[in-house]
Write a protein that holds these residues in place. Structure first.
Motif, PDB file in Angstrom:
ATOM      1  N   GLN A  33       0.858  -1.189   0.000  1.00  0.00           N
ATOM      2  CA  GLN A  33       0.000   0.000   0.000  1.00  0.00           C
ATOM      3  C   GLN A  33       0.890   1.233   0.000  1.00  0.00           C
ATOM      4  OE1 GLN A  33      -2.513  -0.456   3.435  1.00  0.00           O
ATOM      5  NE2 GLN A  33      -3.992  -1.738   2.369  1.00  0.00           N
ATOM      6  N   GLY A  34       0.695   2.085  -0.991  1.00  0.00           N
ATOM      7  CA  GLY A  34       1.521   3.281  -1.073  1.00  0.00           C
ATOM      8  C   GLY A  34       2.028   3.486  -2.480  1.00  0.00           C
ATOM      9  N   VAL A  35       2.812   4.538  -2.641  1.00  0.00           N
ATOM     10  CA  VAL A  35       3.338   4.921  -3.949  1.00  0.00           C
ATOM     11  C   VAL A  35       4.862   4.848  -3.923  1.00  0.00           C
ATOM     12  CG1 VAL A  35       3.531   6.769  -5.666  1.00  0.00           C
ATOM     13  CG2 VAL A  35       1.386   6.446  -4.416  1.00  0.00           C
ATOM     14  N   GLU A 169      -4.152   9.400  -4.650  1.00  0.00           N
ATOM     15  CA  GLU A 169      -4.130   9.532  -3.195  1.00  0.00           C
ATOM     16  C   GLU A 169      -5.097   8.552  -2.541  1.00  0.00           C
ATOM     17  OE1 GLU A 169      -2.261  11.061  -1.210  1.00  0.00           O
ATOM     18  OE2 GLU A 169      -1.482  12.913  -2.042  1.00  0.00           O
ATOM     19  N   ARG A 172      -3.865   4.678  -3.322  1.00  0.00           N
ATOM     20  CA  ARG A 172      -2.672   4.233  -2.613  1.00  0.00           C
ATOM     21  C   ARG A 172      -3.036   3.497  -1.323  1.00  0.00           C
ATOM     22  NH1 ARG A 172       0.226   9.656  -1.226  1.00  0.00           N
ATOM     23  NH2 ARG A 172       1.876   8.250  -0.565  1.00  0.00           N
ATOM     24  N   CYS A 176      -0.494  -1.267  -4.300  1.00  0.00           N
ATOM     25  CA  CYS A 176       0.846  -0.758  -4.575  1.00  0.00           C
ATOM     26  C   CYS A 176       0.800   0.013  -5.892  1.00  0.00           C
ATOM     27  CB  CYS A 176       1.837  -1.919  -4.687  1.00  0.00           C
ATOM     28  SG  CYS A 176       3.455  -1.471  -5.357  1.00  0.00           S
ATOM     29  N   ILE A 177       1.247   1.251  -5.876  1.00  0.00           N
ATOM     30  CA  ILE A 177       1.327   2.052  -7.094  1.00  0.00           C
ATOM     31  C   ILE A 177       2.796   2.318  -7.385  1.00  0.00           C
ATOM     32  CG2 ILE A 177       0.737   4.230  -8.220  1.00  0.00           C
ATOM     33  CD1 ILE A 177      -1.743   4.359  -6.448  1.00  0.00           C
TER      34      ILE A 177
END
Length: 305
Positions: A33-35, A169, A172, A176-177
């Motif tokens: 999870q997140g960028v 936003e 994310r 997963c980005i």
């Protein structure tokens, strides 16, 4: 690897082309999870890396490791679609061909990407920016665990970039980005982790906060709420230099004082004391060149020196 937190592990990936370009011995991981942003000059190897992670190309050596069942979607810089299809048909076909259940319906994906009003328009009439939005919608409808976006906002105007930033936003939180972009101000807003490539090699990586201060000078600009007189500026500068002899102190204007310390460690203790001795209330304190553009220039410049 800990599959609870990590969506993919790039493990010593190498792919060299006949002209000698490519990527060499790349290793990093991206959280579930997140960028994670991959940045670098033109020709650094970002697109080559992304096609390998997406399974569209094979490395000469190394591997990409993901938890079993990981779904990956890849959106290139300029997505291409059959010109006679409408936007809605493109996204619906994407969902149908994947065969996967998605939490995002086709029309919802179009809405999220700002295409609801043009969902019945044929792709042939779309601008490059609209095609980028459509590419993102077609990827989101797959509900991927790993969403790879190659320059997702390069053709968008400021309003479009803000729209896509808002989408990412939110997304994310769920996946997963992995993205690349030359618009480093966007990367700075979005990225949790940043990987810097240059000439096919990984030259730096870390959290966005870590990269912002890497190789930075411990120099601050201190802005006061009110302007000082010429005499106040002179006497204050002399007094501060006497109290903090290892710091370089200079008033740039009647309301801005620049202070450079020998190290960040020293600044951690002395900067608050120095601010308390200024002859006017504080308005703002900012680390000089503290943005991702400046950090990127420092990192790439350091590899070329």
């Amino acid at each position: 690897m800990n599959t609870n937190n990590v969506a993919l592990q790039v493990d010593r990936i190498t792919r060299i082309f006949s002209n000698g370009t490519g990527i060499r011995d790349l290793t990093f991981q991206a959280n579930s999870q997140g960028v994670t942003a991959v940045i670098g000059p033109n020709g650094a190897g970002k697109t080559v890396l992304f096609t390998i992670i997406a399974g569209l190309a094979s490395p000469d050596s190394g591997q990409v490791v993901s938890p079993p069942g990981t779904r990956t979607a890849y959106c290139p810089d300029v997505p291409e679609f059959e010109s006679w299809l409408t936007a809605r048909e493109v996204v619906e076909n994407s969902a149908l061909m994947s065969g996967a259940r998605s939490s995002i319906a086709p029309r919802e994906a179009l809405r999220l990407c700002g295409l609801k009003k043009v969902e019945a328009r044929r792709v042939a009439d779309f601008s490059r920016g609209m095609l980028q939005r459509l590419g993102l919608a077609s990827a989101l409808v797959l509900d991927p665990d790993v969403l790879i976006l190659d320059e997702p906002n390069s053709a968008l105007d400021p309003i479009g970039r803000a729209d896509i930033r808002a989408v990412l936003e939110e997304q994310r939180k769920h996946r997963c980005i992995l993205l690349s972009s030359h618009l480093l101000s966007e990367v700075e807003h979005l990225a949790d982790q940043v990987v810097v490539l240059n000439e096919g090699r990984l030259v730096s990586s870390g959290t966005t906060a870590q990269l912002l201060t890497r190789a930075a000078s411990p120099t601050w600009n201190i802005r006061l709420t009110s302007a000082l007189t010429t005499e106040q500026t002179r006497t204050s500068e002399e007094a501060l230099r006497s109290r903090f002899p290892t710091a370089h102190i200079r008033f740039l204007t009647d309301a801005i004082c620049r202070v450079q310390f020998p190290s960040f460690v020293q600044a951690d203790t002395e900067l608050p004391r120095l601010i308390a001795e200024l002859p006017a209330p504080l308005l703002e304190v900012s680390l000089q060149d503290r943005d991702l553009d400046a950090a990127f220039a420092r990192i790439i410049g350091g590899t070329r020196s």
